[in-house]
Design a protein around this motif. Structure first.
Motif, PDB file in Angstrom:
ATOM      1  N   GLY A 141       0.817  -1.199   0.000  1.00  0.00           N
ATOM      2  CA  GLY A 141       0.000   0.000   0.000  1.00  0.00           C
ATOM      3  C   GLY A 141       0.851   1.249   0.000  1.00  0.00           C
ATOM      4  N   GLY A 142       0.267   2.319   0.486  1.00  0.00           N
ATOM      5  CA  GLY A 142       0.951   3.602   0.563  1.00  0.00           C
ATOM      6  C   GLY A 142       0.588   4.293   1.859  1.00  0.00           C
ATOM      7  N   ALA A 143       1.083   5.500   2.037  1.00  0.00           N
ATOM      8  CA  ALA A 143       0.857   6.219   3.293  1.00  0.00           C
ATOM      9  C   ALA A 143      -0.623   6.411   3.597  1.00  0.00           C
ATOM     10  CB  ALA A 143       1.560   7.571   3.254  1.00  0.00           C
ATOM     11  N   ASP A 144      -1.456   6.521   2.576  1.00  0.00           N
ATOM     12  CA  ASP A 144      -2.882   6.762   2.801  1.00  0.00           C
ATOM     13  C   ASP A 144      -3.664   5.499   3.150  1.00  0.00           C
ATOM     14  OD1 ASP A 144      -2.443   5.790   0.253  1.00  0.00           O
ATOM     15  OD2 ASP A 144      -4.136   6.865  -0.617  1.00  0.00           O
ATOM     16  N   ALA A 145      -3.082   4.319   2.919  1.00  0.00           N
ATOM     17  CA  ALA A 145      -3.711   3.041   3.290  1.00  0.00           C
ATOM     18  C   ALA A 145      -2.634   1.965   3.193  1.00  0.00           C
ATOM     19  CB  ALA A 145      -4.882   2.715   2.376  1.00  0.00           C
ATOM     20  N   TRP A 146      -2.094   1.557   4.328  1.00  0.00           N
ATOM     21  CA  TRP A 146      -1.000   0.591   4.331  1.00  0.00           C
ATOM     22  C   TRP A 146      -1.374  -0.676   5.078  1.00  0.00           C
ATOM     23  CZ3 TRP A 146       0.210  -0.495   9.304  1.00  0.00           C
ATOM     24  CH2 TRP A 146       0.013   0.499  10.269  1.00  0.00           C
ATOM     25  N   THR A 147      -0.627  -1.733   4.783  1.00  0.00           N
ATOM     26  CA  THR A 147      -0.758  -3.005   5.481  1.00  0.00           C
ATOM     27  C   THR A 147       0.639  -3.490   5.826  1.00  0.00           C
ATOM     28  OG1 THR A 147      -2.755  -3.560   4.238  1.00  0.00           O
ATOM     29  CG2 THR A 147      -1.617  -5.375   5.312  1.00  0.00           C
ATOM     30  N   LEU A 148       0.808  -3.947   7.050  1.00  0.00           N
ATOM     31  CA  LEU A 148       2.076  -4.489   7.519  1.00  0.00           C
ATOM     32  C   LEU A 148       1.837  -5.938   7.927  1.00  0.00           C
ATOM     33  CD1 LEU A 148       5.046  -4.208   8.467  1.00  0.00           C
ATOM     34  CD2 LEU A 148       4.165  -3.296  10.632  1.00  0.00           C
ATOM     35  N   ASP A 149       2.342  -6.866   7.120  1.00  0.00           N
ATOM     36  CA  ASP A 149       2.230  -8.289   7.427  1.00  0.00           C
ATOM     37  C   ASP A 149       3.479  -8.715   8.189  1.00  0.00           C
ATOM     38  OD1 ASP A 149      -0.250  -8.830   6.216  1.00  0.00           O
ATOM     39  OD2 ASP A 149       0.699  -8.886   4.255  1.00  0.00           O
ATOM     40  N   LEU A 150       3.269  -9.384   9.319  1.00  0.00           N
ATOM     41  CA  LEU A 150       4.366  -9.819  10.172  1.00  0.00           C
ATOM     42  C   LEU A 150       4.367 -11.342  10.271  1.00  0.00           C
ATOM     43  CD1 LEU A 150       3.936  -7.178  13.020  1.00  0.00           C
ATOM     44  CD2 LEU A 150       5.551  -7.109  11.102  1.00  0.00           C
ATOM     45  N   ALA A 151       5.483 -11.944   9.923  1.00  0.00           N
ATOM     46  CA  ALA A 151       5.656 -13.393  10.042  1.00  0.00           C
ATOM     47  C   ALA A 151       6.650 -13.643  11.169  1.00  0.00           C
ATOM     48  CB  ALA A 151       6.182 -13.978   8.734  1.00  0.00           C
ATOM     49  N   PRO A 152       6.251 -14.367  12.217  1.00  0.00           N
ATOM     50  CA  PRO A 152       7.152 -14.596  13.352  1.00  0.00           C
ATOM     51  C   PRO A 152       8.429 -15.322  12.931  1.00  0.00           C
ATOM     52  CG  PRO A 152       4.912 -15.307  13.872  1.00  0.00           C
ATOM     53  CD  PRO A 152       4.951 -15.008  12.410  1.00  0.00           C
ATOM     54  N   VAL A 153       9.562 -14.868  13.483  1.00  0.00           N
ATOM     55  CA  VAL A 153      10.821 -15.568  13.218  1.00  0.00           C
ATOM     56  C   VAL A 153      11.145 -16.552  14.340  1.00  0.00           C
ATOM     57  CG1 VAL A 153      11.787 -13.762  11.750  1.00  0.00           C
ATOM     58  CG2 VAL A 153      12.231 -13.703  14.206  1.00  0.00           C
ATOM     59  N   ASP A 154      10.554 -16.368  15.518  1.00  0.00           N
ATOM     60  CA  ASP A 154      10.754 -17.273  16.646  1.00  0.00           C
ATOM     61  C   ASP A 154       9.863 -18.499  16.457  1.00  0.00           C
ATOM     62  OD1 ASP A 154      11.692 -17.664  19.622  1.00  0.00           O
ATOM     63  OD2 ASP A 154       9.513 -17.986  19.628  1.00  0.00           O
ATOM     64  N   SER A 155      10.442 -19.687  16.592  1.00  0.00           N
ATOM     65  CA  SER A 155       9.679 -20.920  16.343  1.00  0.00           C
ATOM     66  C   SER A 155       8.531 -21.104  17.333  1.00  0.00           C
ATOM     67  CB  SER A 155      10.609 -22.136  16.373  1.00  0.00           C
ATOM     68  OG  SER A 155      11.224 -22.250  17.636  1.00  0.00           O
ATOM     69  N   ARG A 156       8.700 -20.662  18.586  1.00  0.00           N
ATOM     70  CA  ARG A 156       7.608 -20.808  19.570  1.00  0.00           C
ATOM     71  C   ARG A 156       6.421 -19.939  19.195  1.00  0.00           C
ATOM     72  NH1 ARG A 156      11.721 -19.901  24.396  1.00  0.00           N
ATOM     73  NH2 ARG A 156      12.189 -18.327  22.849  1.00  0.00           N
ATOM     74  N   LEU A 157       6.699 -18.698  18.787  1.00  0.00           N
ATOM     75  CA  LEU A 157       5.618 -17.803  18.374  1.00  0.00           C
ATOM     76  C   LEU A 157       5.015 -18.274  17.051  1.00  0.00           C
ATOM     77  CD1 LEU A 157       3.977 -15.291  18.972  1.00  0.00           C
ATOM     78  CD2 LEU A 157       5.773 -13.926  17.909  1.00  0.00           C
ATOM     79  N   SER A 158       5.867 -18.719  16.146  1.00  0.00           N
ATOM     80  CA  SER A 158       5.404 -19.214  14.848  1.00  0.00           C
ATOM     81  C   SER A 158       4.530 -20.457  14.985  1.00  0.00           C
ATOM     82  CB  SER A 158       6.601 -19.510  13.951  1.00  0.00           C
ATOM     83  OG  SER A 158       6.182 -19.972  12.710  1.00  0.00           O
ATOM     84  N   SER A 159       4.753 -21.231  16.032  1.00  0.00           N
ATOM     85  CA  SER A 159       3.931 -22.428  16.231  1.00  0.00           C
ATOM     86  C   SER A 159       2.521 -22.072  16.702  1.00  0.00           C
ATOM     87  CB  SER A 159       4.592 -23.373  17.243  1.00  0.00           C
ATOM     88  OG  SER A 159       4.552 -22.823  18.546  1.00  0.00           O
ATOM     89  N   GLN A 160       2.311 -20.821  17.143  1.00  0.00           N
ATOM     90  CA  GLN A 160       1.002 -20.379  17.604  1.00  0.00           C
ATOM     91  C   GLN A 160       0.316 -19.412  16.644  1.00  0.00           C
ATOM     92  OE1 GLN A 160       1.223 -18.866  21.595  1.00  0.00           O
ATOM     93  NE2 GLN A 160       2.516 -20.539  22.266  1.00  0.00           N
ATOM     94  N   ILE A 161       1.104 -18.527  16.023  1.00  0.00           N
ATOM     95  CA  ILE A 161       0.557 -17.486  15.147  1.00  0.00           C
ATOM     96  C   ILE A 161       0.940 -17.783  13.699  1.00  0.00           C
ATOM     97  CG2 ILE A 161       0.576 -15.022  14.574  1.00  0.00           C
ATOM     98  CD1 ILE A 161      -0.610 -15.487  17.289  1.00  0.00           C
ATOM     99  N   ALA A 162      -0.061 -17.862  12.823  1.00  0.00           N
ATOM    100  CA  ALA A 162       0.211 -18.066  11.397  1.00  0.00           C
ATOM    101  C   ALA A 162       0.446 -16.730  10.709  1.00  0.00           C
ATOM    102  CB  ALA A 162      -0.948 -18.804  10.743  1.00  0.00           C
ATOM    103  N   VAL A 163      -0.413 -15.749  10.978  1.00  0.00           N
ATOM    104  CA  VAL A 163      -0.334 -14.443  10.327  1.00  0.00           C
ATOM    105  C   VAL A 163      -0.713 -13.359  11.325  1.00  0.00           C
ATOM    106  CG1 VAL A 163      -1.307 -12.977   8.507  1.00  0.00           C
ATOM    107  CG2 VAL A 163      -0.956 -15.400   8.072  1.00  0.00           C
TER     108      VAL A 163
END
Length: 194
Positions: A141-163
């Motif tokens: 997106g851009g400054a007027d409408a943005w999206t920040l997708d975060l993918a966990p790098v820690d395996s414990r957090l990644s095992s609980q959170i997909a997106v």
């Protein structure tokens, strides 16, 4: 010597503009620019509504309340409905209060929770270094409408959170969506107080 007519001069100008636009590098809204916009907001208050979709339940579970943030590391979530509870984070300290009972702990004693808290705090503070310690980020997106997708790098957090997806406009976070492993998800809408 040949001179341009009005029509020829207009065509020449458009050709020059076209060439300049083609030669200019593509401007992409990136994490650095987003963090710069967010870092300008040193504190804020908002209301939230949250819908939690839990496997085995018909329909979403609803919650609402208030959020407050003071840079760089104070975050408070006060849930008003369906029952009052407060989660207050100050630095590495976390205090949970519900039904007259209070529990205190350090964030680093629960790494998965620390990652989720840092997703919000680092984003709100515009701190990409802390954010990238816990997540691989993708901005669209851009400054007027943005999206920040975060993918966990820690395996414990990644095992609980997909997106984990945050969305907003300029320096304001207006939405948080989480998809958990196993199919549950949460959708939060945030309305800043101005």
């Amino acid at each position: 010597m040949k001179t341009f007519t009005d029509g020829g001069l207009r065509r020449a100008r458009w050709m020059l503009v076209s060439l300049l636009c083609a030669a200019a590098p593509a401007w992409a809204f990136d994490l650095g620019e987003l963090m710069g916009l967010l870092a300008k907001q040193k504190q804020g208050e908002a209301t939230f509504t949250e819908q939690r979709y839990v496997r085995g339940f018909d329909g979403p579970l609803a919650a609402s309340g208030t959020l407050s943030f003071t840079a760089p590391d104070q975050l408070v979530r006060r849930t008003l409905t369906p029952r009052p509870e407060t989660m207050a984070v100050d630095g590495n300290n976390l205090v949970l209060s519900r039904s007259g009972r209070t529990r205190s702990m350090t964030l680093d004693s629960v790494p998965e929770l620390q990652g989720l808290v840092e997703a919000m705090r680092a984003t709100l503070a515009g701190n990409s270094q802390v954010l990238e310690r816990y997540f691989k980020s993708t901005v669209s997106g851009g400054a007027d409408a943005w999206t920040l997708d975060l993918a966990p790098v820690d395996s414990r957090l990644s095992s609980q959170i997909a997106v984990l997806r945050l969305s907003g406009k300029a320096g304001e976070v207006l939405g948080v969506e989480m998809e958990f492993r196993g199919g549950d998800r949460s959708v939060m809408t945030i309305v800043p107080k101005r």
